[in-house]
Design an enzyme around this catalytic site. Sequence first.
Site, short mmCIF file in Angstrom:
data_model
loop_
_atom_site.label_atom_id
_atom_site.label_comp_id
_atom_site.label_asym_id
_atom_site.label_seq_id
_atom_site.Cartn_x
_atom_site.Cartn_y
_atom_site.Cartn_z
N THR A 1 13.43 -71.34 -38.24
CA THR A 1 12.06 -71.79 -38.91
C THR A 1 12.41 -73.18 -39.32
O THR A 1 13.38 -73.60 -39.95
CB THR A 1 11.84 -70.89 -40.20
OG1 THR A 1 11.58 -69.71 -39.82
CG2 THR A 1 10.77 -71.55 -40.91
N LYS B 1 3.73 -70.23 -38.42
CA LYS B 1 4.72 -69.75 -39.41
C LYS B 1 4.55 -70.06 -40.88
O LYS B 1 4.51 -69.44 -41.63
CB LYS B 1 6.21 -69.61 -38.99
CG LYS B 1 7.19 -69.43 -39.80
CD LYS B 1 7.99 -68.23 -39.82
CE LYS B 1 8.81 -68.00 -41.14
NZ LYS B 1 9.28 -66.90 -41.26
N LYS C 1 12.23 -72.46 -48.87
CA LYS C 1 12.29 -73.31 -47.76
C LYS C 1 10.97 -73.39 -47.06
O LYS C 1 10.79 -74.42 -46.66
CB LYS C 1 13.51 -72.62 -46.88
CG LYS C 1 13.49 -73.24 -45.57
CD LYS C 1 14.39 -72.68 -44.57
CE LYS C 1 14.20 -73.01 -43.26
NZ LYS C 1 15.04 -72.44 -42.29
P1 NAD Z 1 22.26 -67.30 -41.66
O1 NAD Z 1 22.57 -68.75 -42.34
O2 NAD Z 1 22.41 -66.12 -41.75
O3 NAD Z 1 22.58 -68.11 -39.87
C1 NAD Z 1 22.74 -69.07 -39.42
C2 NAD Z 1 23.81 -69.17 -38.46
O4 NAD Z 1 23.83 -70.41 -37.62
C3 NAD Z 1 25.28 -68.97 -39.16
O5 NAD Z 1 25.98 -67.85 -38.63
C4 NAD Z 1 25.76 -70.31 -39.06
O6 NAD Z 1 27.28 -70.32 -38.96
C5 NAD Z 1 25.34 -70.86 -37.98
N1 NAD Z 1 25.13 -72.28 -37.36
C6 NAD Z 1 24.91 -73.08 -38.47
N2 NAD Z 1 25.17 -74.65 -37.95
C7 NAD Z 1 25.39 -74.27 -36.62
C8 NAD Z 1 25.76 -75.07 -35.55
N3 NAD Z 1 25.91 -76.28 -35.52
N4 NAD Z 1 25.98 -74.35 -34.33
C9 NAD Z 1 26.19 -73.00 -33.95
N5 NAD Z 1 25.99 -72.22 -35.18
C10 NAD Z 1 25.63 -72.82 -36.34
O7 NAD Z 1 20.49 -67.48 -41.48
P2 NAD Z 1 19.55 -66.41 -40.90
O8 NAD Z 1 19.13 -65.79 -42.36
O9 NAD Z 1 20.04 -65.94 -39.98
O10 NAD Z 1 18.28 -67.52 -40.85
C11 NAD Z 1 18.28 -68.17 -39.41
C12 NAD Z 1 16.88 -68.79 -39.23
O11 NAD Z 1 15.73 -67.54 -39.33
C13 NAD Z 1 16.40 -69.84 -40.44
O12 NAD Z 1 15.90 -71.03 -39.85
C14 NAD Z 1 15.62 -68.95 -41.52
O13 NAD Z 1 14.54 -69.70 -42.17
C15 NAD Z 1 15.08 -67.94 -40.23
N6 NAD Z 1 14.48 -66.74 -40.92
C16 NAD Z 1 15.31 -65.82 -41.70
C17 NAD Z 1 14.61 -64.79 -42.18
C18 NAD Z 1 15.54 -63.90 -42.98
O14 NAD Z 1 15.20 -63.03 -43.44
N7 NAD Z 1 17.01 -64.10 -43.11
C19 NAD Z 1 13.38 -64.32 -41.75
C20 NAD Z 1 12.69 -65.22 -41.04
C21 NAD Z 1 13.17 -66.42 -40.60
#
Ligand code: NAD
Length: 289
Positions: free
Chosen positions: A93, A168, A243
Site C-alpha cells: 500500500t 485502496k 498510514k
Molecule cells: P511488515 O513490516 O510485516 O513486512 C514488510 C517486510 O518488508 C519486512 O519483512 C521487511 O524486512 C521487508 N523490507 C523492508 N525494506 C525492505 C527492502 N528494502 N528490501 C527487502 N525487504 C524489505 O509489513 P506488512 O504488515 O507485511 O505490510 C506490507 C504492506 O502491506 C504494507 O504496505 C502495508 O500497508 C500493506 N498491508 C498490510 C496489511 C496488514 O494487515 N498487515 C493489510 C493490508 C495491506
Amino acid sequence: MKIAFIGLGNMGGGMAANLVKAGHDVHAFDLAEAALARAAEQGCTPFTDAGEAVAGVDAVVSMLPNGKIVDSVYHASVFGKAPAGAILLDCSTIDVATARKVAEDAQSAGYDMVDAPVSGGIAAANGGTLTFMVGGSDAAFGRAEPILQAMGKAVIHAGAAGAGQAAKICNNMLLGIHMNGTCETFKLAERLGLDLQKFYDIASVSSGQCWSMTSYCPVPGVGPQSPADNDYQGGFAAALMLKDLRLAMEAAQTAGARVPMGEKAKELYEAYDAAGNGGVDFSGIIRTL
Ligand code: NAD
C-alpha cells in the site's frame, strides 16, 4: 512459473507461501533474516541479494512498507536485473503518485507493471483470500491476474497505473470514517440506556447498517466474532489505518478534493496512535469514547 517475492513480512510471508502451494518456484528476498528463514521453511528459495533473486524470473511480486522503499527497491534491484519482459506486481500500500512513477519507469525499462494493493489482513494473506485492486494496462492486468488469483479470492481491474492504490485508499478512508461512526453510535446508544444487542438487531437491518457494524462490530459480545471479542488484539492495526488515512489525505490534497470526514478520522487515529495504541486493532478506538 519462476517468481521473485520481495518483502516477506506479516503479509508477504503468507502470500509467498500460497504461490509455492500453487506450484510456482518462488525466489524470496527480505532484509530481515527471520522473514527469509520463515519463507525457506514454507518452500521458497531464499536469496540474500535482491538482484540475484530476480535474475531469470518470469514475475516479481513485492509487499513492502512504503512508497520510498518500493521506489528504491525497483530502481536498485529489479530494473535491468529481472529479465526484459518480466511482469512486475507491487502489492504494497503506497501513495498514488509513487505507484504511477514507478510504473512509468518500469515501462521505460521494458517491463509491464501493475499496482495491486490488497484488502484483507494477515489471516487473509495466509489463507489466500485477499482482494486485489489492480492498476495497469489491460495487457499487464491479463498477465498479473493468474498470479494474483493464487493469493486471493477476488482480483479486480480498477483502471490505469495507480488506480489500484487510489481504490485502496478511498476504500480505507471510508472504513476509517464508518468505524468511528459505529463506535460513537454504540456509545451514544449505551448512554441512552439501549440494550446494545437490541440496538444491533435493529441497526443491522436498518439504514445505519455498515461493514464496521455487521462484520467487525467494535462492541465485545455483539455481532459476529471480531477483535473486540479478543481485547482488540489481532485484526487491522490502528497504525496501518493511520498510514492509509494519511495516504488518502495526501492524495486528496493533490487532487483538490474536500474530505472533512476523512480528515477527522485521520486526526482521531493520530491521537489514538500517539497514545501508544498503534499495535491495537483499529476498532479499539471505541475505548477512547
Ligand atoms: P511488515 O513490516 O510485516 O513486512 C514488510 C517486510 O518488508 C519486512 O519483512 C521487511 O524486512 C521487508 N523490507 C523492508 N525494506 C525492505 C527492502 N528494502 N528490501 C527487502 N525487504 C524489505 O509489513 P506488512 O504488515 O507485511 O505490510 C506490507 C504492506 O502491506 C504494507 O504496505 C502495508 O500497508 C500493506 N498491508 C498490510 C496489511 C496488514 O494487515 N498487515 C493489510 C493490508 C495491506
